[in-house]
Design an enzyme around this catalytic site. Sequence first.
Site, PDB file in Angstrom:
ATOM      1  CD  GLU A   1      62.184  -6.015  65.525  1.00  0.00           C
ATOM      2  OE1 GLU A   1      62.453  -5.204  64.617  1.00  0.00           O
ATOM      3  OE2 GLU A   1      61.349  -6.912  65.401  1.00  0.00           O
TER       4      GLU A   1
ATOM      5  CB  CYS B   1      63.115   1.726  65.278  1.00  0.00           C
ATOM      6  SG  CYS B   1      61.644   0.722  65.493  1.00  0.00           S
TER       7      CYS B   1
HETATM    8  P1  NAD Z   1      72.003   2.976  73.674  1.00  0.00           P
HETATM    9  O1  NAD Z   1      72.333   2.574  72.301  1.00  0.00           O
HETATM   10  O2  NAD Z   1      73.075   2.884  74.692  1.00  0.00           O
HETATM   11  O3  NAD Z   1      70.768   2.152  74.246  1.00  0.00           O
HETATM   12  C1  NAD Z   1      69.687   1.703  73.464  1.00  0.00           C
HETATM   13  C2  NAD Z   1      68.939   0.688  74.332  1.00  0.00           C
HETATM   14  O4  NAD Z   1      69.783  -0.438  74.537  1.00  0.00           O
HETATM   15  C3  NAD Z   1      68.602   1.194  75.735  1.00  0.00           C
HETATM   16  O5  NAD Z   1      67.333   0.729  76.086  1.00  0.00           O
HETATM   17  C4  NAD Z   1      69.676   0.577  76.624  1.00  0.00           C
HETATM   18  O6  NAD Z   1      69.217   0.330  77.938  1.00  0.00           O
HETATM   19  C5  NAD Z   1      69.975  -0.709  75.917  1.00  0.00           C
HETATM   20  N1  NAD Z   1      71.348  -1.159  76.111  1.00  0.00           N
HETATM   21  C6  NAD Z   1      72.468  -0.435  75.971  1.00  0.00           C
HETATM   22  N2  NAD Z   1      73.559  -1.192  76.201  1.00  0.00           N
HETATM   23  C7  NAD Z   1      73.102  -2.436  76.499  1.00  0.00           C
HETATM   24  C8  NAD Z   1      73.730  -3.653  76.836  1.00  0.00           C
HETATM   25  N3  NAD Z   1      75.068  -3.784  76.875  1.00  0.00           N
HETATM   26  N4  NAD Z   1      72.953  -4.721  77.099  1.00  0.00           N
HETATM   27  C9  NAD Z   1      71.617  -4.633  77.040  1.00  0.00           C
HETATM   28  N5  NAD Z   1      70.962  -3.506  76.721  1.00  0.00           N
HETATM   29  C10 NAD Z   1      71.692  -2.417  76.450  1.00  0.00           C
HETATM   30  O7  NAD Z   1      71.609   4.477  73.677  1.00  0.00           O
HETATM   31  P2  NAD Z   1      70.341   5.357  73.965  1.00  0.00           P
HETATM   32  O8  NAD Z   1      70.891   6.716  74.213  1.00  0.00           O
HETATM   33  O9  NAD Z   1      69.413   4.793  74.988  1.00  0.00           O
HETATM   34  O10 NAD Z   1      69.632   5.371  72.567  1.00  0.00           O
HETATM   35  C11 NAD Z   1      70.388   5.871  71.488  1.00  0.00           C
HETATM   36  C12 NAD Z   1      70.106   5.203  70.212  1.00  0.00           C
HETATM   37  O11 NAD Z   1      69.535   3.924  70.367  1.00  0.00           O
HETATM   38  C13 NAD Z   1      69.113   5.976  69.406  1.00  0.00           C
HETATM   39  O12 NAD Z   1      69.753   6.972  68.690  1.00  0.00           O
HETATM   40  C14 NAD Z   1      68.529   4.940  68.535  1.00  0.00           C
HETATM   41  O13 NAD Z   1      69.312   4.824  67.367  1.00  0.00           O
HETATM   42  C15 NAD Z   1      68.648   3.673  69.305  1.00  0.00           C
HETATM   43  N6  NAD Z   1      67.369   3.209  69.835  1.00  0.00           N
HETATM   44  C16 NAD Z   1      66.647   2.417  69.012  1.00  0.00           C
HETATM   45  C17 NAD Z   1      65.430   1.958  69.434  1.00  0.00           C
HETATM   46  C18 NAD Z   1      64.583   1.102  68.531  1.00  0.00           C
HETATM   47  O14 NAD Z   1      63.390   1.047  68.707  1.00  0.00           O
HETATM   48  N7  NAD Z   1      65.177   0.367  67.592  1.00  0.00           N
HETATM   49  C19 NAD Z   1      64.956   2.312  70.694  1.00  0.00           C
HETATM   50  C20 NAD Z   1      65.742   3.100  71.525  1.00  0.00           C
HETATM   51  C21 NAD Z   1      66.967   3.540  71.073  1.00  0.00           C
END
Ligand code: NAD
Length: 476
Positions: free
Chosen positions: A250, A284
């Site tokens: 997702e 999202c």
């Molecule tokens: P991010 O992209 O680093 O993290 C997003 C999520 O992924 C976080 O919960 C993080 O803990 C997890 N994550 C990151 N690296 C991971 C890895 N290697 N293995 C497992 N999990 C990992 O950045 P962020 O600053 O937390 O969020 C930024 C962007 O993420 C937002 O701009 C948005 O686009 C996206 N996001 C999307 C959703 C969604 O519902 N689809 C939710 C949260 C964030």
Amino acid sequence: MTGYPALAMMIDGHAVSGGGRRTHAVVNPANGEVIGQVPLADPADLDDALAAAERGFARWRKSSAAERAAVLEGAARLLLERQEAIARNATLEQGKTLPEARIEVLMVVGLFRFYAGECQRIYGRTLVRPEGQRATVTHAPVGPVAAFAPWNFPIGNPGRKLGAPIAAGCSVILKSAEETPASALAVLQALHDAGLPGDVAQAVFGVPDEVSRHLLGSPVIRKLSFTGSTVVGKHLLRLASENMLRTTMELGGHGPVLVFGDVDVDRVLDTVVPHKLRNAGQVCVSPTRFLVEERVFDRFAAGFAARAGAFRVGDGLDPESRMGPMANPRRPEAMERLIANARDTGADVLTGGERVGNQGFFHAPTVLANVPEHAAIMNEEPFGPVAIVNAMADEAAMIAEANRLPYGLAAYAWTDDARRQRRLGAEIEAGMIGINTTMIGAADAPFGGVKWSGHGAEDGPEGLHACLVTKTVHEG
Ligand code: NAD
């Protein structure tokens, strides 16, 4: 005294913390204060969780549908009883308003109830064969699931990650976001209190890349379920390919909203503006690019700015607040970057455009108009309280713009023309399309995207089947 709970991982039914483990500070986004410390897993913790998940799967795959249904029903009841405390802690650690957090609890209650029923309808089929022969198709649980849930729906995301695998007969290791651990632990606790064995569902926290490499590299794990950004999703898909894991992804979106000239502009605005600002836009499926037919553009843009500008921003626990802070300091920083870039490209800032207050991570509801296609925000998911409002010549141009990006999660359209409604449903590339509605999620409806927004679905029968493998036994 916030009432925020002490935090521990839940491994094999035991609370695990301390012991010299690294920790992550949990911060209240409304004021920047540290409210808790969550322990981070060492490799030995992850090995313990994997061993337990293997045992848990061996046990749970043989459970009866009635047993699984009883656990899910029981957990739903407990979540309802605990709704207020769970919602309050979610607001403390994530920032969203208390009414929004209460709704999240109800979302999980609804999903668990739906899966309590659905797990009793996992049917196979018998194929037509000559007398004496037989062939049967059955669905079996895929195996232990590694599930990674983000911080934007701190209760709802863990609920989704746990509900379907448990209904299917899988075990789960959940790594929910380190920013919002109490909410995830409360959902898991409700399941354990309803009778779920401790080795069937566990919660770990950690350095995300360490945890995902360790779990996805283990032969125990058979499925990856991830919600988060497209860039992290692609990285995890590469890791998952090594062990040929089943995946549910997702990922990000950039929701187009097509507004045609035949609608009641004020009625549409009364629905879409609060929907845009829900959870400070950190959703999202948030509507982001408002593509408005020229003849109603001026009225739509002015009405949007007036409503967004009047939206009360404040601490999510304050009953007067309609929008809380953003969840972490990265988000207002991203808004500042995207808005500055939009201004540089010639976009108009109709309202907002800056942070609010001098503590916490608040950002003003912001409306940008006449934003050129090459501005970063037209191409990058803002994940914040910023709406883009652009004038469009006709339906063809609106559909082309809706489909221009590699994302395809949610799309919305407002028009009273029935033929056009059907065309839009067919032409727009998105996993979920709301026509004259913003309500695109329900326990019985598949939730998921196409293109770079991912694959697979959560919720609905599809979410359950994503945790099952198909087996055919041919008897001669
Ligand atoms: P991010 O992209 O680093 O993290 C997003 C999520 O992924 C976080 O919960 C993080 O803990 C997890 N994550 C990151 N690296 C991971 C890895 N290697 N293995 C497992 N999990 C990992 O950045 P962020 O600053 O937390 O969020 C930024 C962007 O993420 C937002 O701009 C948005 O686009 C996206 N996001 C999307 C959703 C969604 O519902 N689809 C939710 C949260 C964030």
